[in-house]
Write a protein that holds these residues in place. Sequence first.
Motif, PDB file in Angstrom:
ATOM      1  N   LEU A  67       0.864  -1.173   0.000  1.00 58.02           N
ATOM      2  CA  LEU A  67       0.000   0.000   0.000  1.00 58.02           C
ATOM      3  C   LEU A  67       0.900   1.221   0.000  1.00 58.02           C
ATOM      4  CD1 LEU A  67      -2.792   1.402   0.302  1.00 58.02           C
ATOM      5  CD2 LEU A  67      -2.450   1.262   2.792  1.00 58.02           C
ATOM      6  N   ILE A  68       0.736   2.067  -1.009  1.00 56.58           N
ATOM      7  CA  ILE A  68       1.555   3.266  -1.125  1.00 56.58           C
ATOM      8  C   ILE A  68       0.723   4.470  -0.702  1.00 56.58           C
ATOM      9  CG2 ILE A  68       2.877   4.729  -2.685  1.00 56.58           C
ATOM     10  CD1 ILE A  68       3.497   2.234  -4.324  1.00 56.58           C
ATOM     11  N   ASP A  69       1.070   5.027   0.450  1.00 58.15           N
ATOM     12  CA  ASP A  69       0.422   6.153   1.124  1.00 58.15           C
ATOM     13  C   ASP A  69      -0.832   5.698   1.874  1.00 58.15           C
ATOM     14  OD1 ASP A  69       2.393   7.927   0.432  1.00 58.15           O
ATOM     15  OD2 ASP A  69       1.273   8.890  -1.174  1.00 58.15           O
ATOM     16  N   THR A  70      -1.191   6.486   2.909  1.00 58.81           N
ATOM     17  CA  THR A  70      -2.320   6.105   3.755  1.00 58.81           C
ATOM     18  C   THR A  70      -3.340   7.229   3.931  1.00 58.81           C
ATOM     19  OG1 THR A  70      -1.149   6.706   5.806  1.00 58.81           O
ATOM     20  CG2 THR A  70      -0.915   4.426   5.022  1.00 58.81           C
ATOM     21  N   GLY A  71      -3.282   8.252   3.080  1.00 57.68           N
ATOM     22  CA  GLY A  71      -4.340   9.234   3.056  1.00 57.68           C
ATOM     23  C   GLY A  71      -4.210  10.353   4.061  1.00 57.68           C
ATOM     24  N   VAL A 105       3.513  -1.344   3.950  1.00 57.56           N
ATOM     25  CA  VAL A 105       2.973   0.015   3.829  1.00 57.56           C
ATOM     26  C   VAL A 105       4.137   0.982   3.629  1.00 57.56           C
ATOM     27  CG1 VAL A 105       1.592   1.820   4.905  1.00 57.56           C
ATOM     28  CG2 VAL A 105       1.020  -0.587   5.303  1.00 57.56           C
ATOM     29  N   LEU A 106       4.163   1.607   2.466  1.00 56.10           N
ATOM     30  CA  LEU A 106       5.197   2.576   2.115  1.00 56.10           C
ATOM     31  C   LEU A 106       4.533   3.915   1.790  1.00 56.10           C
ATOM     32  CD1 LEU A 106       7.468   0.382  -0.213  1.00 56.10           C
ATOM     33  CD2 LEU A 106       7.816   0.905   2.212  1.00 56.10           C
ATOM     34  N   HIS A 107       5.345   4.917   1.484  1.00 54.37           N
ATOM     35  CA  HIS A 107       4.823   6.255   1.225  1.00 54.37           C
ATOM     36  C   HIS A 107       5.615   6.925   0.114  1.00 54.37           C
ATOM     37  CE1 HIS A 107       4.235   5.216   5.490  1.00 54.37           C
ATOM     38  NE2 HIS A 107       3.061   5.817   5.373  1.00 54.37           N
ATOM     39  N   THR A 108       4.999   7.984  -0.441  1.00 59.30           N
ATOM     40  CA  THR A 108       5.710   8.811  -1.417  1.00 59.30           C
ATOM     41  C   THR A 108       6.488   9.927  -0.736  1.00 59.30           C
ATOM     42  OG1 THR A 108       3.762  10.221  -1.733  1.00 59.30           O
ATOM     43  CG2 THR A 108       4.028   8.337  -3.239  1.00 59.30           C
TER      44      THR A 108
END
Length: 285
Positions: A67-71, A105-108
């Motif tokens: 999942l890339i980003d969590t809002g 779970v990763l992020h930009t």
Amino acid sequence: MAAAGAPIARPLDVRWIHGSPSAKHNTDPDIQVHEYDEHTVILRQNKAINYEAPFLFLLFGAERAVLIDTGATAEAAYFPLRATVDALVEAWLARNPRDGYGLLVLHTHPHGDHVAGDGQFADRPATTLVGADLPTAWPYFGFDRDEEAVALVDLGGGRVLKCLATPGHHKAAVTYYDPWTGFLLTGDTVYPGRLYINDWPAFRRTVERLVAFAGSHPVTYVLGCHIEMTRDPGVDYPIRTTHQPDEPPLQLTPAHLDRIRAAVAELGDRPRRYRMDDLILWPHE
């Protein structure tokens, strides 16, 4: 599950949820779910919950999903991201049974509208949550040792994402490339909206790197995390708008990267706001 040859661009003519005149009376789902293909899901947060309405990406591999980003909203009662992801994973596993399936779970980048939902995954079993901040994300990807490195995120079954350090919008910003779909996931670095640039020299280097990368990889779509433009060339919606009925598509192309590079070269060492048909360069002043 690895695709043979270059990825094929599937249609992405989606009518994204885009808010309503009255947020109180909005009837859209809290999260829009678009299944791009059987192993790839694009999510969008409802603008009635948060005007940023970020896009998130859930990609399935043979051994784990990412999942890339969590809002932009922490509370599950208002933004049920964990429940939505769990349901999507359960449905995927029903079609592709296996034991011990994980979630990464990763992020930009670490701005609040991209990490607010992290807490919903803190106690999720078989889950690795990697913080988006520089001291956490950079060592995970190896960028603390070599910012020019290409990090690999192996989801299993031949689906291996490539990750690049792409600072400029934020010093910890990264971009992901997915060979399965050909998506270049650029976060807030490139999208149809106001490209807030906090470090102009870093952004210039990032644009050059993205142009070179796209020139050597089959990119189907350049996908950022927001839509802020209207369909009128060069015209954006006001900041904090919660109703955007005339949105253009989310997807851009490698040609947009070339145009950004040309605009950056034209501006040189004197950055200023620069309107293009599909986006706006918005350097920090």
